[in-house]
Write an enzyme that holds these catalytic residues in place. Sequence first.
Site, PDB file in Angstrom:
ATOM      1  N   SER A 254      70.952  -6.905  35.000  1.00  0.00           N
ATOM      2  CA  SER A 254      71.043  -8.235  35.646  1.00  0.00           C
ATOM      3  C   SER A 254      72.354  -8.832  36.350  1.00  0.00           C
ATOM      4  O   SER A 254      73.217  -7.487  36.070  1.00  0.00           O
ATOM      5  CB  SER A 254      70.237  -9.570  34.573  1.00  0.00           C
ATOM      6  N   LYS A 255      72.092  -9.697  37.650  1.00  0.00           N
ATOM      7  CA  LYS A 255      73.198  -9.667  38.477  1.00  0.00           C
ATOM      8  C   LYS A 255      74.501 -10.021  37.551  1.00  0.00           C
ATOM      9  O   LYS A 255      75.452  -9.185  38.340  1.00  0.00           O
ATOM     10  CB  LYS A 255      73.321 -11.341  38.808  1.00  0.00           C
ATOM     11  N   ARG A 256      74.421  -9.788  36.564  1.00  0.00           N
ATOM     12  CA  ARG A 256      76.275  -9.973  35.665  1.00  0.00           C
ATOM     13  C   ARG A 256      76.719  -8.724  36.112  1.00  0.00           C
ATOM     14  O   ARG A 256      77.785  -8.761  35.679  1.00  0.00           O
ATOM     15  CB  ARG A 256      75.902  -9.930  34.408  1.00  0.00           C
ATOM     16  N   GLY A 258      76.319  -6.746  38.095  1.00  0.00           N
ATOM     17  CA  GLY A 258      76.762  -6.428  39.608  1.00  0.00           C
ATOM     18  C   GLY A 258      75.534  -6.206  40.400  1.00  0.00           C
ATOM     19  O   GLY A 258      74.062  -7.375  40.554  1.00  0.00           O
TER      20      GLY A 258
END
Length: 487
Positions: A254-256, A258
Amino acid sequence: MVERVRARFAPSPTGLLHIGNVHTALFTWLFVRHHGGEFILRIEDTDRERSTAEYERLILEDLKWLGLDWDEGVDIGGPYGPYRQTERMQIYREYAELLLARGWAYYCYCTPEELAADRARSAALGEPPRYSGRCRNLTAAERAALEAEGRQPVLRFKTPPGEVVVVKDLLRGEISFNTDDLDDFVLVRSNGVPLYNFAVTVDDLTMKITHIVRADEHISNTPRQILIYRALEAEPPEFAHVSMLLGPDRSKLSKRHGATSLREYKEKGYLPEAIFNYLATLGWSLPDDREIADREELIRLFDLSRVSRSPAVFDPEKAAWMNGVYLRQADLTVLTELALPYLREAGLLSEGAPVDLDWLQRVVDIGREGISCLSELPAAVELFFTAQPDYDREALAILAHEGVREILRRFRDSIATWDDFNPEAVREAMKEVPRAMGLGLGKAFKPLRVALTGRVSGPELYQVISLFGRDKVLARLDYVTDHLLTE
Ligand code: GLU
Ligand code: ZN
C-alpha cells in the site's frame, strides 16, 4: 487436442494501475507469450460511479509503456468484442434469459429492508448471513402482484444445496467449496447491471478464454463462476490464482510502502525494462536464480506452474537497485533522450535552447553511475550546468585545512600544462601532484574535488575534470584561491 491459449487482463478503470495488478497482468502476459497464444484486454467498467474514461486511457497507456501488448481489446477490437463491459449489456441480458429459461435463475423482489431484517435475524442466531429463499418459488401470480407494487427485482442464481464444487487451481491444486456457503447470489441488479461474477463468466465464456490468471483475492468467487458455467452447460477454463504482493513488512502492498501505481514509477524515471524484469522475478524465479534477464528470455523461460503459492514481497529498494542496473546498461542516446524532460524540469536545460548533444551524453553517462532513477539525475549532474557552485559548510571546512592552498596551487600549475583531457589521460595525469608532494591520493583529491564542485562527494573526479576541460578547471581553482581560502 492442444488448444490455443487465450488469457485476459481485466482491469476496472477506477484508478491508476496498481503495481500488484501489473504483477498479475505481467504473469498472464508472459504465460500467453510463452505459449504463443492471445492476450486480451477487457475493461470492467460496470461500476459506473467510479469508472472513468480517463483512467481507462491511462491504464492502456501504462500497459503499453511496460510493453504488455494485447491482441484483442477495447481500443483495437477483435472477434469477440466489444471488450468494454458497459457495451456488452445485450449479451448479459441474453445469458440472463438463458439461465432463467433453464431454471437456474429467478427474480427476487425483496426490499432492502426485508433483506436487512433477514440478516439481523441470522446474526441474532449466530448464523452466517444468507438469503432466505423467499422468492425462490414464487408463482406467476405472486410475481405479478409484487411487480404491480412497483418493485424492481434483482436476478439471483439458484444455487443447488448441499453440493461440493471443486476449484482446480493450476498453482494451488484442488480447493473445495460447499454450495451451502455460496448463497443464492445476485447475478443482475434491479437496474439491469450485471454483477462481477455473472459478467466475468459470460465474458470469459464468450471470449473463449482458456486460462484465467488473476489475483488470489478472487478464489472465493471462483466456485460461483464454476456454477454459472455449469448452468450454461459450458466447460470452465483453467484457473491460476496468483498471490498478491506484500510490502517489505509483509502487510498488503500500500501507499505506506511508497509508490504503488505503475505511473508513479514511470514518472520517477524508472525504465520499463527494469520494472518488467523486477516484477517477473517476484513469486517466480529464473531457473538458475539469476536476477537480470531481458523480455525475450523471460518469455522463453516463464513457467506458470512454477509460480509460488506464497505471497512475494515488493521491495522498493530492490526495484531501485534493479533500475540502476538498467540505467547503466541502457543505450546512451536513448537514455539521454529520456533524461531531457527531467533536466528541463529541474531548470538545468531550457526548452528549445541549443544543447551540445555529445557533451550532454557524457554528462548523462557520468550521472547515471550514482543514481537509481532519472528523477535523481538533475541533482547528480547539476554541477556541470552551473557557472559557479555553492560551497557549503562542509566544503568550506575542507578548504580551510592547512596545506590546501599549496595543493591547489600545484594542481593548477600541473593542469595548465595538460593538453589531453580524455578521461583516461586525466585519471593518470591527476596522480602526478600527489606523487610529487608525497601525499596520499585521497588527501590530495579531496580539496581538489571540493574546489571544483563545491561538494565532498559526487561523480568520479577524473570524469568531472575531463568534462569541465582546462579553462573551467583553472577558473574555478582561481576563484577558490582568490576568494575562499583563509589560510
Ligand atoms: N475487474 C476484476 C479486478 O480487477 C477482474 C477480476 C478477474 O480477473 O476476474 O479485480
Ligand atoms: Zn427475494
